[in-house]
Structures are given as structure tokens and as C-alpha cells.
Scaffold this active site. Sequence first.
Site, PDB file in Angstrom:
ATOM      1  N   ASP A 110     -10.609   4.138  -1.335  1.00  0.00           N
ATOM      2  CA  ASP A 110     -11.206   3.114  -0.469  1.00  0.00           C
ATOM      3  C   ASP A 110     -12.731   3.037  -0.607  1.00  0.00           C
ATOM      4  OD1 ASP A 110      -8.618   3.005   0.360  1.00  0.00           O
ATOM      5  OD2 ASP A 110      -9.063   3.176   2.498  1.00  0.00           O
TER       6      ASP A 110
ATOM      7  N   ASP B 100       0.827  -1.212   0.000  1.00  0.00           N
ATOM      8  CA  ASP B 100       0.000   0.000   0.000  1.00  0.00           C
ATOM      9  C   ASP B 100       0.864   1.266   0.000  1.00  0.00           C
ATOM     10  OD1 ASP B 100      -2.021   1.816   0.384  1.00  0.00           O
ATOM     11  OD2 ASP B 100      -2.873   0.834   2.145  1.00  0.00           O
TER      12      ASP B 100
HETATM   13  C1  GLA Z   1      -5.482   2.296   2.790  1.00  0.00           C
HETATM   14  C2  GLA Z   1      -5.984   1.156   1.914  1.00  0.00           C
HETATM   15  C3  GLA Z   1      -7.016   0.364   2.690  1.00  0.00           C
HETATM   16  C4  GLA Z   1      -6.404  -0.173   3.963  1.00  0.00           C
HETATM   17  C5  GLA Z   1      -5.800   0.964   4.790  1.00  0.00           C
HETATM   18  C6  GLA Z   1      -4.989   0.437   5.951  1.00  0.00           C
HETATM   19  O1  GLA Z   1      -6.473   3.214   3.069  1.00  0.00           O
HETATM   20  O2  GLA Z   1      -6.520   1.644   0.725  1.00  0.00           O
HETATM   21  O3  GLA Z   1      -7.519  -0.694   1.889  1.00  0.00           O
HETATM   22  O4  GLA Z   1      -5.398  -1.110   3.628  1.00  0.00           O
HETATM   23  O5  GLA Z   1      -4.942   1.775   3.998  1.00  0.00           O
HETATM   24  O6  GLA Z   1      -4.350   1.445   6.663  1.00  0.00           O
END
Ligand code: GLA
Length: 428
Positions: free
Chosen positions: A246, A186
Site C-alpha cells: 500500500d 483484494d
Molecule cells: C488493502 C489494499 C488497500 C485497501 C485495503 C482495504 O490494504 O491494498 O488498497 O483496499 O486493503 O482494506
Amino acid sequence: MMDGKSERKVQYEGKLAGAELHLSTRRRPQDNPTQMVAVRAPAGEGALPARNPLPSLHKVRDNGLARTPPMGWNSWNKFASRIDDATVRSIADAMASNGMKAAGYTYINIDDTWEAGRDAQGNIQTNKKFPDMKALADYVHSKGLKLGIYSSPGPNTCAGYEGSYGHEEQDARTYAAWGIDYLKYDWCGARTLYTDEEMPAVYQIMGDALLKQKRPIVYSLCQYGRLDVWKWGAEVGGNLWRTTGDIRDAWDSMTRIGFSQNDLAPWAKPGHWNDPDMLEIGNGAMNETEYKTHMSLWAILAAPLLAGNDLRSMSPEILAILTNREVIAVDQDKLGRQGQRVWQSAASTATSTNQEIWTRPLSGGAFAVAFFNRAAEPSTISIKWADLKLDGKWKARDLWTHQDVQLTAPDYSVTVPPHGVVMLRLSR
Ligand code: GLA
């Protein structure tokens, strides 16, 4: 803070107690507050590390994994930072025994917040929520399932935990030694050091590092679809890549994401998938009709099916949605072609959305056809087979009622409930 391309306002309440700042925040008003303690650091600590030089780009060999979109579960949507060893074990127990494993769900993926710092040799440590990652992997494997983990190419993750920056190969070795089968990587913390244009090189470092391990590890890119990741995700070794910010457990969020994936279809293929984010099915803020739409749309999109709810306590209705084998068969179709929109009703306004028909070509010359009603009232949706370059002489099966359907020609009409879907499989 930025949530994909949109701004999200987060309010923190803080109280200073000596050298500690006690913070509390809620993601949504109805959530329990997340508590954090910030400790005053010595001067100079917390400064950004030096930028490591980036490798030149090359094509990372295909790891041969994820010939169909990965299926499993991820901790983030439901548990966020409240995930620990015991919860992961009980989720694995549930998946192994409730019919999900039998329906094809395999990966149990731990998202952010498992990480501690590093030992003197630089090895990543787990925090006290995960006392022994290898033992946890052994347990998950004993259930016939696979274990996934999460990290960031930056010095820290989105939730502020230790990232893999400067330790990429070492972390890949650690994951393999633990028995990890899947990595979600990520971007977050990397944006303080690198520009978006440098993403391919940054992601290639971990792509190469994973390939060097004897253990097959699915590589999931998470950088919210920036820099048209679908155009280069496969070349840096990615098996899947997030295409958006997200998802939230809300009709608007789910449909905004799901119905915006049409143009990305050409980049999905066996081993390399567009990822419109994890499922929210069963998390409670949408109704069952809406969750069926969610499941159907993700199947049409050849999207990874990563459940994001509490598998230990879901209703039979939610389990039935997640384990609808006829819909899963569409998602997992071997041809690996992502579906596309073939028809849309007249322009929608902000308050009244529309009806859409999507199709997905399936192996053996079959098709999935989904009639989506995005409106808040029931709607009759009609299709002229000729417009789809089809005729009405197909065998048809309704994938939610599990019944064969008699098609009519040259037109065919279905009445679809508000926010609902009718999904058919057409074969000769
Ligand atoms: C980001 C990702 C999410 C999750 C969070 C965790 O927002 O897009 O899917 O993994 O980080 O901190």
C-alpha cells in the site's frame, strides 16, 4: 501485520465489556482513532471454511476494457472505513462539475467496508452505510460516471468484511445487476486458505465470472505484486494489477514505489496495466512540488490515475495538478507503452537520493521525458541527446509550465527544484 513485504506495527487499545471487546486503533498518530467492537462468538464459529477445489488454468478472454489506464477516484486513501452513500454521491457531484470528468476521470470506486453478510440465498448484502447500491449506481451513472466496488477472493476482506469466497459467480451477478462497472479484488482473506502459487487459479475464478455478465466490468487485481503478477495478471482476465504494497501519503512511500517500477515496463499494454497504487495527491502530507512529481511519475509509468483525496474540498492548485491535461495525455497515450529510466546519477545513499531521467515512447513517434530530482536541494540535470539515441532537433513542450521550450544540442540542462520534476513532450 505485513504491509506488502514490510512489517507494520499497529497498536490496539481494548476494553472488555461483558461479551464485547471495544477496540480502538490509529493508522497514523495524527489520524482519528478507528473504533471496533468484537463480540464473543459461539464455539466453532469463525473457523476457516473448507478449501474449495481450484479450476485448472486457461487463458481468460480479453474483456476489451481499459485500452488506456483507468482514471477515476477511490475511497480508501482518504476515507478508509468512513465511506458511505452520501459521501460517494457528493464525490461524484464534485468530479462531474470540477473539470475532472472533462479531463478524463470516470470511475468512482468504493473500496473496502461497504459489505454486510449474506441473505438466506447467499446474496451479498450492503451494510447500513450503503442502503441501496443499485440506486447509488444509477445516481453515479446519471452524472456520466461509472461505479466501482471492492471484494476479496477470501472469506473476508482486508478490513474484515464479507469476501466473495465460494460465491464468486453469485457476486459477479449481483454486481452486474446493481450496475457496477469496476471490481477491485483484494487477496487478504484468501491467504488463510491458499498459497501464493495458487493465486492465478483463484483470480481466474472471478475473471471468468465477470466475463459471463452482460455488463462490462473492469477487473483490478490487488495482491501487492506477489508471485510476479505482471507475468500472469492478463491471462486470468486482469485489466490492472497492483505491483506493490500500500502507498502512503509520504514522499518516501510514493518514491519508493514509483521509482521501483522500471523492470515491469514490458508487461504493460492496452487493456492490461501495472498498478503502483492509487494517488495520494492532495491528501496533505506532501507539498505541491512533490505531488507534481507523483502525477508525472505515474503518467510516465502508464499507471491508473485514481485520485485518493477529498474531491469536494481540494485547493485550486491540487485540482490543477490532477487535471493537467498535457500530463494526462502522456498517461493516456494510445500506444500504451510504459516508460523507463534512461539515466540515473551516481549511486545514492540512504540519506542523499538522486536524479533520474525517464522517457516514455508516445504515439506518432513522440516522447515524454521527465527529469526527476529526488534530492532535497535543487539540482541541474543534463542529458546528452546522443545517449538517448535522439538529437536535439525536436519540438519540445514543458508539460507543467505549458510553454514551448527551445532545446539545445548536443547537451540539454534543466534546473529542477528539490523533490521536483521537469517534464517535456518531444515531437518532430
Ligand atoms: C488493502 C489494499 C488497500 C485497501 C485495503 C482495504 O490494504 O491494498 O488498497 O483496499 O486493503 O482494506
